[in-house]
Design an enzyme around this catalytic site. Structure first.
Site, PDB file in Angstrom:
ATOM      1  CG  ASN A   1      -2.019   1.100   1.531  1.00  0.00           C
ATOM      2  OD1 ASN A   1      -1.547   2.259   0.695  1.00  0.00           O
ATOM      3  ND2 ASN A   1      -2.218   1.218   2.611  1.00  0.00           N
ATOM      4  CD1 TRP A   2       4.522   1.667  -2.643  1.00  0.00           C
ATOM      5  CD2 TRP A   2       3.843   3.007  -4.929  1.00  0.00           C
ATOM      6  NE1 TRP A   2       4.768   1.307  -3.588  1.00  0.00           N
ATOM      7  CE2 TRP A   2       4.656   2.061  -4.768  1.00  0.00           C
ATOM      8  CE3 TRP A   2       3.505   3.611  -5.613  1.00  0.00           C
ATOM      9  CZ2 TRP A   2       5.626   2.159  -5.856  1.00  0.00           C
ATOM     10  CZ3 TRP A   2       4.545   3.661  -7.130  1.00  0.00           C
ATOM     11  CH2 TRP A   2       5.313   2.825  -7.173  1.00  0.00           C
ATOM     12  CE  LYS A   3      -0.313   3.587   4.759  1.00  0.00           C
ATOM     13  NZ  LYS A   3      -0.168   3.530   6.324  1.00  0.00           N
TER      14      LYS A   3
ATOM     15  CG  HIS B   1      -6.263   1.712   5.207  1.00  0.00           C
ATOM     16  ND1 HIS B   1      -5.942   3.022   6.758  1.00  0.00           N
ATOM     17  CD2 HIS B   1      -4.818   1.184   4.815  1.00  0.00           C
ATOM     18  CE1 HIS B   1      -4.160   2.440   6.731  1.00  0.00           C
ATOM     19  NE2 HIS B   1      -3.759   0.794   5.549  1.00  0.00           N
TER      20      HIS B   1
ATOM     21  CD  GLU C   1      -3.157   5.448   6.578  1.00  0.00           C
ATOM     22  OE1 GLU C   1      -3.403   5.013   5.786  1.00  0.00           O
ATOM     23  OE2 GLU C   1      -2.245   4.466   6.826  1.00  0.00           O
TER      24      GLU C   1
ATOM     25  CD  GLU D   1      -3.407  -2.995   7.416  1.00  0.00           C
ATOM     26  OE1 GLU D   1      -2.266  -2.885   6.872  1.00  0.00           O
ATOM     27  OE2 GLU D   1      -4.178  -1.377   7.097  1.00  0.00           O
TER      28      GLU D   1
ATOM     29  N   GLY E   1       2.078   2.513  10.259  1.00  0.00           N
ATOM     30  CA  GLY E   1       3.146   3.315  10.449  1.00  0.00           C
ATOM     31  C   GLY E   1       4.289   3.485  11.945  1.00  0.00           C
TER      32      GLY E   1
ATOM     33  CB  SER F   1       5.204  -2.168  12.024  1.00  0.00           C
ATOM     34  OG  SER F   1       5.113  -0.721  12.135  1.00  0.00           O
TER      35      SER F   1
ATOM     36  N   GLY G   1       3.464  -1.776   4.357  1.00  0.00           N
ATOM     37  CA  GLY G   1       2.684   0.027   4.454  1.00  0.00           C
ATOM     38  C   GLY G   1       4.123   0.541   3.685  1.00  0.00           C
TER      39      GLY G   1
END
Ligand code: 13P
Length: 270
Positions: free
Chosen positions: A14-16, A103, A105, A175, A181, A221, A242
């Site tokens: 996932n490149w976000k 997600h 976020e 997650e 992160g 992570s 990520g």
């Protein structure tokens, strides 16, 4: 050892909202350097890039490697006056084969609800895009011993609407929000406990066959140092990565670890 012949294994990156096109190009060069031309993978590999890169990345990556390109979100409606949104059929036309849905976020920053999330799963499945549904608790919820409750609630509507969904092609990503992160992943044992709990929920709600089939991957992570320890757990079928997916070498190495652990006998080259 592989727990079931029919269970899917997946490494998804996932490149976000990172990477300008030049960096994406450099990533592809790194990845392709690692990728042996005669490699055969029995696992699935997905890379979730920002919307504008989907078609380009399909053209330069999916044609030459087993990496399928995915989106990080989708609109909750088929079409309509939703400025700024991208529909499932548009994703399909752009070349996406996977889509991350719900997600943390998006749940936290964009107030996505469980109702919208289940609609999104339905919409992408109509376009034959494979959904990756994210669930997970916050640090406060874990401290208050509410992890299982939170996850049960996040999955409730999925079970209620199971007749309208094709759950065998769903991937659930556990997650924990506190691990994302933060450089502080769950321990493999903590993750295994929750994965087994999620599988048990699927057993109760959908029966043993579905419980055995559902792919449950861990995110938070994950890196080249710790990935193998997660993949050794019986209920962890892969990873949603990520930060470490931003490096082509690391992303390749993580998928190689999954392949070696879940399929210890190498396949014959094509
Ligand atoms: P990190 O691997 O950077 O913790 O991110 C996890 C994640 O949010 C993947 O969707």
């Amino acid at each position: 050892m592989k727990p079931s012949l029919s269970r899917r294994n997946l490494v998804a990156g996932n490149w976000k909202m990172y990477y300008a096109p030049e960096k994406a190009q450099a990533w592809v060069e790194q990845y392709i350097q690692e990728y042996p031309t005669n490699a055969v993978f029995q696992i699935e590999i997905a890379l979730h890039v920002p919307f504008p890169f989907i078609t380009h990345m399909c053209n330069i990556l999916s044609k030459y490697t087993p990496v399928q390109i995915g989106a990080q979100n989708v609109a909750f409606a088929y079409e309509g006056p939703y400025t700024g949104e991208v529909s499932a059929s548009m994703l399909r036309a752009a070349g996406a084969r996977y889509c991350i849905i719900g997600h943390s976020e998006r749940r936290q920053l964009f107030y996505e609800t469980d109702e919208q999330i289940v609609t999104k799963i339905e919409l992408v499945q109509r376009e034959e895009i494979l959904p990756i549904l994210c669930v997970g608790e916050t640090a406060e919820e874990r401290q208050a011993n509410r992890t299982q409750k939170v996850i049960t609630k996040q999955l409730e509507l999925i079970f209620e609407k199971q007749e309208d969904l094709d759950l065998k092609y769903l991937t659930v990503a556990y997650e924990p929000v506190w691990a994302i992160g933060s450089g502080k992943p769950a321990t493999p044992e903590q993750a295994q406990e929750i994965h087994a709990f999620i599988r048990e929920l699927f057993r109760q709600e959908c029966g043993p066959e579905m419980a055995n089939r559902i792919a449950i991957i861990y995110g938070g992570s994950v890196n080249t140092e710790n990935a193998g320890k997660f993949f050794e757990q019986p209920d962890i079928d892969g990873a949603l990565v990520g930060g470490a997916s931003l490096n082509g070498h690391s992303f390749f190495e993580i998928q190689q670890q999954l392949q070696q652990i879940k399929y210890p006998t190498p396949p014959l080259p094509n």
